[in-house]
Design an enzyme around this catalytic site. Sequence first.
Site, PDB file in Angstrom:
ATOM      1  N   ALA A   1      33.878 -53.428  17.681  1.00 19.04           N
ATOM      2  CA  ALA A   1      34.936 -54.420  17.833  1.00 19.04           C
ATOM      3  C   ALA A   1      35.425 -54.488  19.277  1.00 19.04           C
ATOM      4  O   ALA A   1      35.675 -55.573  19.812  1.00 19.04           O
ATOM      5  CB  ALA A   1      36.092 -54.096  16.893  1.00 19.04           C
TER       6      ALA A   1
ATOM      7  N   ASP B   1      33.643 -49.167  26.624  1.00 18.63           N
ATOM      8  CA  ASP B   1      33.328 -50.371  25.860  1.00 18.63           C
ATOM      9  C   ASP B   1      33.449 -51.616  26.732  1.00 18.63           C
ATOM     10  O   ASP B   1      32.630 -52.543  26.647  1.00 18.63           O
ATOM     11  CB  ASP B   1      34.253 -50.480  24.648  1.00 18.63           C
ATOM     12  CG  ASP B   1      34.028 -49.349  23.659  1.00 18.63           C
ATOM     13  OD1 ASP B   1      32.875 -48.880  23.555  1.00 18.63           O
ATOM     14  OD2 ASP B   1      34.994 -48.939  23.004  1.00 18.63           O
TER      15      ASP B   1
END
Length: 297
Positions: free
Chosen positions: A43, A247
């Site tokens: 996500a 990320d």
Amino acid sequence: MTRRIVVVGSINMDLVTQAPRFPQPGETLLGDGFITVPGGKGANQAVAAARLGAEVALVGALGRDAFGDQLHAGLREEGVDLAHVHRLDDQASGTASITVAGGENQIVVVPAANACVTPAHVEAAHGAVGRADVVLVQMEIPLDAIEATLRLGQRLGVPVILNPAPARPLPAEWLALARYVTPNQHELAVLLGADPAEDFRALMRRAPGPVVLTRGGEGAWYREQAGEPAHQPSFDVAVVDSTGAGDTFNAALAVFLHEGLPQAVRKACAAAALAVTRLGAQPGMPRKQELEAFLGR
């Protein structure tokens, strides 16, 4: 031209505690604050890529619970395509308990629904992967789903970036299927079954394919199939929270890969630098305009 990115990975609710320092085993500390923040490597990378201007589809799983509802709604608000995010009736949504102290973090992840992502889920996203410019996959989902992603990307001629976190040993054949592997030094050593104290450049040379190695405050080193590793220095910023920096780096690398690896690594380091100046993984992720302004200083 808008880049199309498919992310295969985890979706978690991050339970973030701010503390003056990390507690010792058996010790109780008074914390400075607590927040819940959407997270999970899949996500996070999906949101970071979307904020940097990409068209993003996410493959993953959520429980049909309160956290799952919140996470699903938040991803939709970020513009992420959720057609391949499966809602499971018999599983809770994944969580990550994060303690932040002195700009560093300690994390315990409970995969829950993320452990139920299957090769069939990956194959069901065949059409989205076939239209993608780049696929991103991490290692908070089962190994067979990771292998399926690597093999699907190769079959369709779509480059796959493998972010091997949390690291586990992988067959060299799998690593060779990735267009780039993006570990830190410890993760690369685990992947190769090597001594983490070994020189990182030597580890990069031993990898069966191209490596982009992140080294925190040093920036990143990158190496194509041949040649010596090249260095991209980090950007000097005040670190508030390093959660989500990796990320953000991986998402930016995917979004800007078409500009060539040196430029993509530079932009990835800059995006990660911006991300660590704010608390929380997804809240700290920069938008394309912020990145352009930061690089244009």
